[in-house]
Design a protein around this motif. Structure first.
Motif, short mmCIF file in Angstrom:
data_model
loop_
_atom_site.label_atom_id
_atom_site.label_comp_id
_atom_site.label_asym_id
_atom_site.label_seq_id
_atom_site.Cartn_x
_atom_site.Cartn_y
_atom_site.Cartn_z
N GLY A 426 1.60 13.81 9.44
CA GLY A 426 2.33 12.59 9.08
C GLY A 426 1.61 11.29 9.34
N LYS A 427 0.37 11.35 9.82
CA LYS A 427 -0.36 10.13 10.13
C LYS A 427 -0.91 9.47 8.86
CE LYS A 427 -1.76 11.44 14.81
NZ LYS A 427 -2.91 11.67 15.74
N ARG A 428 -0.86 8.15 8.86
CA ARG A 428 -1.41 7.41 7.73
C ARG A 428 -2.93 7.53 7.70
NH1 ARG A 428 1.49 2.02 5.85
NH2 ARG A 428 3.68 2.56 6.18
N VAL A 429 -3.45 7.49 6.49
CA VAL A 429 -4.91 7.44 6.32
C VAL A 429 -5.26 6.16 5.57
CG1 VAL A 429 -5.23 9.94 6.37
CG2 VAL A 429 -4.77 8.82 4.19
N LYS A 430 -6.46 5.68 5.79
CA LYS A 430 -6.91 4.47 5.11
C LYS A 430 -7.27 4.77 3.66
CE LYS A 430 -8.84 2.42 9.32
NZ LYS A 430 -10.07 1.91 9.97
N TYR A 431 -6.96 3.80 2.80
CA TYR A 431 -7.35 3.95 1.39
C TYR A 431 -7.59 2.58 0.78
CZ TYR A 431 -2.57 2.64 -0.02
OH TYR A 431 -1.39 1.97 -0.21
N LYS A 432 -8.31 2.59 -0.33
CA LYS A 432 -8.56 1.37 -1.08
C LYS A 432 -8.12 1.58 -2.52
CE LYS A 432 -12.79 0.35 -2.29
NZ LYS A 432 -14.22 -0.06 -2.20
N LEU A 433 -7.28 0.68 -3.00
CA LEU A 433 -6.79 0.75 -4.37
C LEU A 433 -7.49 -0.33 -5.18
CD1 LEU A 433 -4.73 2.26 -6.14
CD2 LEU A 433 -3.05 0.51 -5.54
N GLN A 434 -8.22 0.11 -6.19
CA GLN A 434 -8.99 -0.81 -7.01
C GLN A 434 -8.75 -0.48 -8.48
OE1 GLN A 434 -13.18 -0.82 -6.11
NE2 GLN A 434 -13.41 -2.96 -6.73
N GLY A 435 -7.97 -1.33 -9.14
CA GLY A 435 -7.60 -1.05 -10.53
C GLY A 435 -6.79 0.23 -10.62
N ASN A 436 -7.24 1.14 -11.46
CA ASN A 436 -6.55 2.42 -11.63
C ASN A 436 -7.23 3.54 -10.84
OD1 ASN A 436 -4.55 1.45 -13.36
ND2 ASN A 436 -5.91 1.64 -15.14
N GLN A 437 -7.78 3.18 -9.70
CA GLN A 437 -8.46 4.20 -8.89
C GLN A 437 -8.16 3.96 -7.42
OE1 GLN A 437 -12.98 4.44 -8.40
NE2 GLN A 437 -12.58 6.11 -9.83
N VAL A 438 -7.92 5.07 -6.72
CA VAL A 438 -7.72 5.00 -5.28
C VAL A 438 -8.81 5.82 -4.59
CG1 VAL A 438 -6.13 6.98 -5.21
CG2 VAL A 438 -6.05 5.28 -3.39
N THR A 439 -9.31 5.31 -3.51
CA THR A 439 -10.27 6.02 -2.67
C THR A 439 -9.64 6.20 -1.29
OG1 THR A 439 -12.17 5.11 -3.85
CG2 THR A 439 -12.57 6.03 -1.66
N VAL A 440 -9.54 7.44 -0.87
CA VAL A 440 -8.94 7.76 0.42
C VAL A 440 -10.06 8.13 1.39
CG1 VAL A 440 -7.33 9.28 1.63
CG2 VAL A 440 -6.87 8.61 -0.73
N TYR A 441 -10.00 7.54 2.59
CA TYR A 441 -11.01 7.79 3.61
C TYR A 441 -10.45 8.78 4.63
CZ TYR A 441 -12.92 3.68 1.36
OH TYR A 441 -13.38 2.80 0.42
N LEU A 442 -11.08 9.91 4.74
CA LEU A 442 -10.56 10.98 5.57
C LEU A 442 -11.04 10.83 7.02
CD1 LEU A 442 -11.08 14.04 3.19
CD2 LEU A 442 -9.00 12.69 3.52
#
Length: 456
Positions: A426-442
């Motif tokens: 249930g822990k949040r992870v960092k991500y970056k939303l840029q336009g129609n793309q998301v990058t999730v940092y594990l």
């Protein structure tokens, strides 16, 4: 099962060969699906679709020498057997295994425990394969485990004890039943030579004999569906036994009447026979290329073989988990084949793999169970499912054998609006939303296995 990749006959009695496909006279998976009209069946089907993961047991005479099901007694050009015996001698040897199958360590509680720990939710047990040997105390034949080497054991009515053990673990219950019966004189009649898997006499010239086979088959189905408590699935194998093929008509409307008189709302799987009695489709050893929006189940063994063999080549837990992820994202269920040993146990190496699969599902099962499909369901190694109420998506990164988990994952649809969390804790992870793309940092400390993310 209809297909097998390897036929290994132990004890030096035959050979090991690879079978690419034995598709002759086998109907392929239908391109269409016909929903049942019985609303109780529809309700049960939808509940079954939520289960996602089950087990299919192949266990019978073939376990004694450690060979693959009963195909060696079928005379087809893909089969090679011991050349030092006549065909009849080989048949006599094979059927004589009934006097050797004595599973003194038979422990269905161990089976149920292992499958429950694996995260499986339903089971299908082979009551009778094509060789006709019954794993219950049938009154229609003496060719049953209850009347041979195991007859003096209080557990001789094997089907009862298996189903009872799985009910105690709250499994949905299924019974596999072979429509052909190569031991029955009503199907393979000694008056005629045996060639191939089909009935070996012309049905139109011997209607009384075929009528007797139908009666025998209906009576046996009635036994397994009336004497052993609640059964949720009747899983019928042997798709070549069909009216369109040499007149092998088992009167499926009557089969359905018998089944649903005993078990209202039972799911009937007349596999590979398209129409009202194939309540879900069963692609074997394969996964459909695209997503399907009707009930279906890929049946795939844990090793290369459905039954137990002495030197199995097992799939890794990660391979099974990845297969389950893809199947669920495409709208199906996975039933995993497990073959108990001739002693009546699931061997330690199978249990080890089942435990590993279950450990992953215990942490990540929220992204698998009780989910539904989403139109955009795959991007590279990422597969998507959706909560049934539509409130959230799940993105599951499928880690293949030999790969390492990347430091980040990117995809272009099913984007977050609030947060992305690890399903496992249930822990949040960092991500970056840029336009129609998301990058999730594990996070760096994640184990090297498939990872499930909840997209809010």
């Amino acid at each position: 099962m209809l297909k097998t990749r390897r036929l290994c006959l132990a004890l030096g009695l035959a050979v090991c060969l690879t079978v690419g496909a034995q598709d002759n006279e086998i109907h392929q998976r239908s391109e269409t699906y016909e929903w049942p009209t019985d609303q109780l069946v529809v309700k049960n089907l939808k509940a079954w679709q939520d289960l996602k993961f089950g087990v299919l047991f192949h266990w019978g005479l073939y376990a004694v020498p450690g060979m693959v099901e009963s195909w060696a007694i079928c005379d087809e050009n893909w089969i090679t057997r011991d050349s030092t015996r006549t065909y009849q001698q080989y048949m006599d040897w094979y059927f004589g295994l009934a006097d050797e199958l004595k599973p003194t360590k038979f422990d269905p509680t161990q089976w149920a425990e292992a499958c429950s720990n694996a995260g499986m939710k339903y089971m299908i047990f082979t009551t009778k394969h094509h060789d006709g040997f019954c794993m219950w105390d049938s009154q229609e034949t003496d060719f049953t485990i209850a009347k041979h080497a195991f007859k003096d054991d209080p557990r001789r009515d094997v089907l009862k004890h298996v189903l009872d053990a799985f009910r105690q673990k709250q499994f949905t219950i299924g019974t596999y039943f072979s429509k052909p019966d190569w031991h029955s004189q009503y199907y393979w009649w000694d008056v005629y030579a045996k060639k191939g898997r089909n009935v070996n006499y012309p049905v139109d010239q011997h209607p009384w004999r075929w009528q007797q086979f139908k009666k025998f088959t209906h009576n046996q189905m009635n036994e397994i569906l009336s004497r052993y408590g609640k059964v949720d699935i009747l899983w019928l194998d042997g798709g070549w036994v069909a009216k369109e093929n040499r007149g092998q008509d088992l009167d499926m409307p009557e089969v359905a009447r018998i089944a649903r008189k005993n078990q209202p709302g039972i799911i009937i799987v007349d596999r590979t026979i398209h129409g009202p009695y194939e309540n879900y489709q069963t692609p074997e050893r394969t996964i459909p290329e695209t997503q399907l929006d009707f009930p279906w189940e890929s049946c795939i063994p844990l090793s290369d073989d459905w039954g137990w063999v002495p030197r199995p080549r097992f799939k890794s837990p990660e391979k099974v988990i990845g297969t389950l992820i893809e199947i669920v994202a495409k709208g199906g269920n996975l039933v995993l084949g497990v073959g108990p040993t001739p002693e009546g146990l699931i061997e330690p190496e199978s249990v080890k793999r089942l435990n590993a699969i279950g450990a992953w599902l215990k942490l990540n099962g929220k992204a698998i169970y009780n989910t539904t499909i989403t139109p955009y369901y795959n991007e590279g190694n990422v597969w998507f499912t959706k909560a049934k109420d539509g409130s959230r998506y799940y993105a599951i990164y499928r880690l293949n054998d030999g790969e390492k988990l990347p430091t980040s994952i990117t995809w272009s649809q099913n984007l977050p609006k609030k947060a992305i969390r690890l399903v496992s804790n249930g822990k949040r992870v960092k991500y970056k939303l840029q336009g129609n793309q998301v990058t999730v940092y594990l996070p760096k400390q994640l184990p090297q296995q498939s990872i499930a993310l909840e997209i809010e």
